[in-house]
Design an enzyme around this catalytic site. Structure first.
Site, PDB file in Angstrom:
ATOM      1  N   HIS A  98     -18.266   9.098  59.049  1.00  0.00           N
ATOM      2  CA  HIS A  98     -19.367   9.184  58.025  1.00  0.00           C
ATOM      3  C   HIS A  98     -19.710  10.752  57.959  1.00  0.00           C
ATOM      4  O   HIS A  98     -19.761  11.511  59.081  1.00  0.00           O
ATOM      5  CB  HIS A  98     -20.561   8.542  58.381  1.00  0.00           C
ATOM      6  CG  HIS A  98     -21.746   8.419  57.508  1.00  0.00           C
ATOM      7  ND1 HIS A  98     -21.579   8.089  56.011  1.00  0.00           N
ATOM      8  CD2 HIS A  98     -23.110   9.093  57.598  1.00  0.00           C
ATOM      9  CE1 HIS A  98     -22.844   8.327  55.377  1.00  0.00           C
ATOM     10  NE2 HIS A  98     -23.693   8.786  56.368  1.00  0.00           N
ATOM     11  N   ASP A 107     -28.795  11.958  54.407  1.00  0.00           N
ATOM     12  CA  ASP A 107     -27.764  11.133  54.546  1.00  0.00           C
ATOM     13  C   ASP A 107     -27.847  10.056  53.260  1.00  0.00           C
ATOM     14  O   ASP A 107     -29.120   9.223  53.189  1.00  0.00           O
ATOM     15  CB  ASP A 107     -28.038  10.389  55.824  1.00  0.00           C
ATOM     16  CG  ASP A 107     -26.922   9.603  56.398  1.00  0.00           C
ATOM     17  OD1 ASP A 107     -26.275   9.016  55.427  1.00  0.00           O
ATOM     18  OD2 ASP A 107     -27.016   9.136  57.532  1.00  0.00           O
ATOM     19  N   CYS A 116     -19.565   8.972  50.927  1.00  0.00           N
ATOM     20  CA  CYS A 116     -20.278  10.128  51.814  1.00  0.00           C
ATOM     21  C   CYS A 116     -19.871  11.420  51.752  1.00  0.00           C
ATOM     22  O   CYS A 116     -20.918  12.157  51.609  1.00  0.00           O
ATOM     23  CB  CYS A 116     -20.458   9.340  53.298  1.00  0.00           C
ATOM     24  SG  CYS A 116     -18.927   9.457  53.898  1.00  0.00           S
TER      25      CYS A 116
END
Length: 153
Positions: free
Chosen positions: A29, A46, A101
């Protein structure tokens, strides 16, 4: 600290407005962090949320170590705050899949670097991905690093 000690050796990071840091979490990630020297704040963005208290702690520790090493004086972080994309009142785009991401992290970095709101959303990612590819390609072409005409898109 010692793993990253040589990283900013040519610049005085404490003279910067911001330091933008893309972060890879265990090769699964990507998210972004920002040390905002103007507002005395560590920030973490995030697209999948998460408090990332550990990241804030690492950034603060690194800042203290870096200040001690470079300035030969302790850094007082008492007036510093934290900001995380999951905090109430923080508008931060969310990804709706498990593969974008990296794009969100790039866009967080880009927007944070120019003090722009995070005004993109999941639906914008395909277009923004194409724009980034074209921008990188054109820059490489202008620098003579890519032979012209290899890409027709």
């Amino acid at each position: 600290y010692w793993k990253g000690k040589r990283w900013p050796r040519r610049i005085d990071i404490f003279a910067c407005d911001k330091m933008i840091i893309p972060i890879n979490d265990n090769n699964v990630h990507w998210f972004a962090a920002c040390i905002d020297f103007r507002n005395k704040r560590t920030e973490v963005y995030d697209s999948m949320t998460g408090s990332h208290r550990d990241v804030h702690q690492h950034l603060r520790k690194w800042l203290q170590d870096e200040h001690q090493e470079r300035k030969k004086a302790p850094l007082d972080l008492a007036a510093w705050s934290t900001l995380t994309s999951g905090d109430p009142g923080v508008a931060s785009p969310r990804q709706h899949n498990g593969c974008d991401c990296g794009m969100f992290s790039l866009l967080f970095c880009a927007c944070a670097s120019i003090d722009r709101e995070f005004d993109f959303k999941q639906e914008d990612i395909p277009l923004l991905r194409s724009w980034i590819v074209q921008t990188i390609y054109k820059l490489g072409e202008s620098k003579g690093q890519i032979q012209g005409g290899l890409c027709t898109h």
